[in-house]
Design a protein around this motif. Structure first.
Motif, PDB file in Angstrom:
ATOM      1  N   GLU A 106      -0.310  -2.463  -6.384  1.00 46.17           N
ATOM      2  CA  GLU A 106      -0.185  -1.363  -5.356  1.00 46.17           C
ATOM      3  C   GLU A 106      -1.113  -1.482  -4.565  1.00 46.17           C
ATOM      4  O   GLU A 106      -1.484  -0.568  -3.656  1.00 46.17           O
ATOM      5  CB  GLU A 106       0.166  -0.137  -6.128  1.00 46.17           C
ATOM      6  CG  GLU A 106       1.270   0.015  -6.617  1.00 46.17           C
ATOM      7  CD  GLU A 106       1.664   1.381  -7.850  1.00 46.17           C
ATOM      8  OE1 GLU A 106       0.779   2.033  -7.369  1.00 46.17           O
ATOM      9  OE2 GLU A 106       2.594   1.588  -8.404  1.00 46.17           O
ATOM     10  N   GLU A 109       0.138  -1.168  -0.856  1.00 44.64           N
ATOM     11  CA  GLU A 109       0.483   0.266  -0.495  1.00 44.64           C
ATOM     12  C   GLU A 109      -0.725   1.023  -0.193  1.00 44.64           C
ATOM     13  O   GLU A 109      -0.647   1.730   0.723  1.00 44.64           O
ATOM     14  CB  GLU A 109       1.356   0.738  -1.445  1.00 44.64           C
ATOM     15  CG  GLU A 109       2.015   2.126  -1.117  1.00 44.64           C
ATOM     16  CD  GLU A 109       2.868   2.735  -1.878  1.00 44.64           C
ATOM     17  OE1 GLU A 109       3.551   1.967  -2.799  1.00 44.64           O
ATOM     18  OE2 GLU A 109       3.066   4.017  -1.765  1.00 44.64           O
ATOM     19  N   ARG A 110      -1.742   0.862  -1.025  1.00 43.10           N
ATOM     20  CA  ARG A 110      -2.899   1.820  -0.709  1.00 43.10           C
ATOM     21  C   ARG A 110      -3.267   1.472   0.329  1.00 43.10           C
ATOM     22  O   ARG A 110      -3.940   2.434   1.292  1.00 43.10           O
ATOM     23  CB  ARG A 110      -3.966   1.644  -1.901  1.00 43.10           C
ATOM     24  CG  ARG A 110      -3.514   2.219  -3.346  1.00 43.10           C
ATOM     25  CD  ARG A 110      -4.658   2.613  -4.396  1.00 43.10           C
ATOM     26  NE  ARG A 110      -4.970   1.268  -4.742  1.00 43.10           N
ATOM     27  CZ  ARG A 110      -4.839   0.704  -5.672  1.00 43.10           C
ATOM     28  NH1 ARG A 110      -3.611   0.857  -6.226  1.00 43.10           N
ATOM     29  NH2 ARG A 110      -5.322  -0.509  -6.086  1.00 43.10           N
ATOM     30  N   THR A 112      -2.088   0.214   3.224  1.00 43.38           N
ATOM     31  CA  THR A 112      -1.229   0.527   4.291  1.00 43.38           C
ATOM     32  C   THR A 112      -1.474   2.144   4.378  1.00 43.38           C
ATOM     33  O   THR A 112      -1.698   2.472   5.441  1.00 43.38           O
ATOM     34  CB  THR A 112       0.080   0.234   4.019  1.00 43.38           C
ATOM     35  OG1 THR A 112       0.217  -1.437   3.636  1.00 43.38           O
ATOM     36  CG2 THR A 112       1.118   0.570   5.180  1.00 43.38           C
ATOM     37  N   ARG A 113      -1.507   2.818   3.391  1.00 42.15           N
ATOM     38  CA  ARG A 113      -1.540   4.381   3.444  1.00 42.15           C
ATOM     39  C   ARG A 113      -2.775   4.711   3.937  1.00 42.15           C
ATOM     40  O   ARG A 113      -3.011   5.733   4.783  1.00 42.15           O
ATOM     41  CB  ARG A 113      -1.592   5.142   1.918  1.00 42.15           C
ATOM     42  CG  ARG A 113       0.258   4.918   1.553  1.00 42.15           C
ATOM     43  CD  ARG A 113       0.400   6.040   0.319  1.00 42.15           C
ATOM     44  NE  ARG A 113       1.702   5.950  -0.036  1.00 42.15           N
ATOM     45  CZ  ARG A 113       2.729   6.428   0.507  1.00 42.15           C
ATOM     46  NH1 ARG A 113       2.555   7.183   1.659  1.00 42.15           N
ATOM     47  NH2 ARG A 113       3.930   6.193   0.408  1.00 42.15           N
ATOM     48  N   GLU A 198       6.322   7.192   6.917  1.00 44.31           N
ATOM     49  CA  GLU A 198       6.629   6.737   5.804  1.00 44.31           C
ATOM     50  C   GLU A 198       7.519   5.569   5.826  1.00 44.31           C
ATOM     51  O   GLU A 198       7.686   4.534   4.787  1.00 44.31           O
ATOM     52  CB  GLU A 198       7.409   7.986   4.932  1.00 44.31           C
ATOM     53  CG  GLU A 198       6.527   8.666   4.189  1.00 44.31           C
ATOM     54  CD  GLU A 198       5.504   8.005   3.290  1.00 44.31           C
ATOM     55  OE1 GLU A 198       6.209   7.223   2.467  1.00 44.31           O
ATOM     56  OE2 GLU A 198       4.498   8.450   3.091  1.00 44.31           O
ATOM     57  N   ILE A 201       5.383   2.507   6.214  1.00 46.39           N
ATOM     58  CA  ILE A 201       4.715   2.291   5.239  1.00 46.39           C
ATOM     59  C   ILE A 201       5.366   1.526   4.150  1.00 46.39           C
ATOM     60  O   ILE A 201       4.991   0.443   3.468  1.00 46.39           O
ATOM     61  CB  ILE A 201       4.068   3.589   4.511  1.00 46.39           C
ATOM     62  CG1 ILE A 201       3.053   4.250   5.302  1.00 46.39           C
ATOM     63  CG2 ILE A 201       3.409   3.359   2.932  1.00 46.39           C
ATOM     64  CD1 ILE A 201       2.474   5.524   4.866  1.00 46.39           C
ATOM     65  N   ARG A 202       6.676   1.800   3.948  1.00 46.32           N
ATOM     66  CA  ARG A 202       7.552   1.203   3.002  1.00 46.32           C
ATOM     67  C   ARG A 202       7.660  -0.331   3.598  1.00 46.32           C
ATOM     68  O   ARG A 202       7.923  -1.339   2.883  1.00 46.32           O
ATOM     69  CB  ARG A 202       8.884   1.869   3.007  1.00 46.32           C
ATOM     70  CG  ARG A 202       9.899   1.319   2.283  1.00 46.32           C
ATOM     71  CD  ARG A 202      11.123   2.465   2.166  1.00 46.32           C
ATOM     72  NE  ARG A 202      11.815   2.475   3.417  1.00 46.32           N
ATOM     73  CZ  ARG A 202      12.715   1.738   3.904  1.00 46.32           C
ATOM     74  NH1 ARG A 202      13.014   0.342   3.114  1.00 46.32           N
ATOM     75  NH2 ARG A 202      13.318   1.598   5.243  1.00 46.32           N
ATOM     76  N   SER A 205       3.987  -2.223   3.466  1.00 48.64           N
ATOM     77  CA  SER A 205       3.399  -2.459   2.198  1.00 48.64           C
ATOM     78  C   SER A 205       3.332  -3.563   1.543  1.00 48.64           C
ATOM     79  O   SER A 205       2.316  -4.405   0.930  1.00 48.64           O
ATOM     80  CB  SER A 205       3.590  -1.288   1.173  1.00 48.64           C
ATOM     81  OG  SER A 205       3.098  -0.172   1.759  1.00 48.64           O
ATOM     82  N   PRO A 206       4.750  -4.362   1.293  1.00 46.25           N
ATOM     83  CA  PRO A 206       4.929  -5.561   0.979  1.00 46.25           C
ATOM     84  C   PRO A 206       3.949  -6.652   1.638  1.00 46.25           C
ATOM     85  O   PRO A 206       3.638  -7.547   0.976  1.00 46.25           O
ATOM     86  CB  PRO A 206       6.461  -5.866   0.661  1.00 46.25           C
ATOM     87  CG  PRO A 206       6.961  -4.419   1.041  1.00 46.25           C
ATOM     88  CD  PRO A 206       5.920  -3.674   1.805  1.00 46.25           C
ATOM     89  N   GLN A 209       0.743  -6.443   0.780  1.00 42.73           N
ATOM     90  CA  GLN A 209       0.323  -6.909  -0.730  1.00 42.73           C
ATOM     91  C   GLN A 209       0.412  -8.359  -0.752  1.00 42.73           C
ATOM     92  O   GLN A 209      -0.329  -9.139  -1.466  1.00 42.73           O
ATOM     93  CB  GLN A 209       1.522  -6.357  -1.688  1.00 42.73           C
ATOM     94  CG  GLN A 209       1.326  -6.661  -2.955  1.00 42.73           C
ATOM     95  CD  GLN A 209       0.326  -5.816  -4.033  1.00 42.73           C
ATOM     96  OE1 GLN A 209      -0.198  -4.992  -3.600  1.00 42.73           O
ATOM     97  NE2 GLN A 209      -0.428  -6.601  -4.747  1.00 42.73           N
ATOM     98  N   PRO A 218       7.578  -9.401  -1.348  1.00 43.90           N
ATOM     99  CA  PRO A 218       8.272  -8.316  -0.636  1.00 43.90           C
ATOM    100  C   PRO A 218       9.619  -8.404  -1.211  1.00 43.90           C
ATOM    101  O   PRO A 218      10.452  -9.666  -0.738  1.00 43.90           O
ATOM    102  CB  PRO A 218       7.996  -8.267   0.580  1.00 43.90           C
ATOM    103  CG  PRO A 218       7.063  -9.513   1.217  1.00 43.90           C
ATOM    104  CD  PRO A 218       6.837 -10.125  -0.356  1.00 43.90           C
TER     105      PRO A 218
END
Lengths: 223, 223
Positions: A106, A109-110, A112-113, A198, A201-202, A205-206, A209, A218
């Motif tokens: 993850e 995602e971290r 990106t957040r 959000e 982010i979805r 994130s892939p 990653q 992804p």
């Protein structure tokens, strides 16, 4: 970063004359306040006049301090700019530890957040935008910014993610997020500018990653 | 853009007097040459002085024409900037047809290759960099650039790739590439600045494909 409260001895009855020369009545609390004020003034001056035309004298005038105080705290104009970059980038510099903690699957995602938490907040976004404007238009500013980011962000993240090409990977992940910042916050291109954080982010994130860790691949975002 | 050969009727004996130093020996072929010279001068003036401070008069002076000629060809300063954007972006505008032709599973690679073909060539890179500098520092320039790109690129690509969220997808793909342009050509961050274009195309194509088409999911790049 907020200034600490004034020492008990300086109440409203002894107004703090912030600026020019150190005067009687100053307390230890004035030192960080003056430093911060100089850095804010520096950022505004670099943004308003461009790196080349911004002078230590103009920064001092805007901060209402003596130019000698700017030199005393920071040194040259280059060093003032570097300190302004460090202050604006402080929220981003949480990055290396945020990335290291938690599930490695993850990490995208971290990152990106973290990016959105910094950029969605005007208090952290505006200083970064001012720095970016200087960096894009002036090569000296670009060099200082590049050295700062390489030393404080890329190489520190790289230490935690060993892979032979990890620095290229980190920069491609950063590029994805920097590009989003350009389109969403600088250019304000729709529909990206009004999209829900959000949702982005979805979608992002892939990709982050994928760049950082090479997988898992992804999944196609749902329509 | 090269000037067409002079029309038979207008030889060197019928000089056209346009602009500041009207010289003998001008022909009808000078019209496109003058237009081009004004656009080059406009780009240089916007880059040197910033959008707000660049005037039609200064652009005319740099192009060695009368300000009236700038107004005659382009209209207002906003329209001059828009025309300069159109000229700098011309190589990118091949995008929509490049994307539509060929295997849809390779659309990400085609878009990534188009991007590098434009940015790796100094003749097409430098005008784009000049425009980007104006756009980042001036909101009016950002608005003109945004409208131009939305109308001429995003919506034309979107017509060819029907999906309910296709504009968001296109902008996220563009963001990945714009971010690479920022780090590689503006900031010159290493190792990205010195990486082989082919290596970057290999790493970026799956991401652009993922954004545009939702799949197939990228495979982890080999180390």
């Amino acid at each position: 970063m907020t200034a600490p409260p004034p020492a008990p001895s300086s109440g409203p009855s002894t107004p703090r004359r912030r600026g020019r020369p150190p005067r009687a009545g100053r307390t230890a609390a004035d030192v960080p306040a003056a430093r911060d004020r100089i850095l804010d003034a520096a950022r505004e001056t670099f943004a308003a006049h461009g790196y080349d035309k911004a002078s230590v004298r103009a920064i001092a005038r805007r901060a209402e301090v003596d130019p000698a105080l700017v030199h005393h705290y920071f040194g040259t104009k280059e060093q003032v700019f570097e300190a302004a970059v460090a202050k604006a980038a402080a929220p981003v510099l949480a990055g290396p530890s945020v990335l290291a903690e938690g599930d490695p699957r993850e990490i995208g995602e971290r990152m990106t957040r973290l990016f959105f938490s910094v950029w969605e907040n005007p208090a952290s976004r505006e200083p970064l935008l001012a720095i970016i404007r200087s960096v894009v238009t002036h090569q000296t500013a670009a060099r200082i910014f590049r050295q700062f980011i390489t030393k404080n962000l890329v190489s520190r993240v790289a230490q935690r993610l060993p892979a032979p090409d990890i620095e290229t990977r980190i920069e491609l992940a950063v590029a994805q997020l920097v590009g989003v910042a350009m389109l969403r916050y600088v250019l304000r291109a729709e529909p990206l500018a009004s999209a829900e954080a959000e949702d982005l982010i979805r979608r992002l994130s892939p990709v982050v990653q994928f760049h950082l860790a090479g997988g898992p691949p992804p999944l196609p975002p749902e329509h």
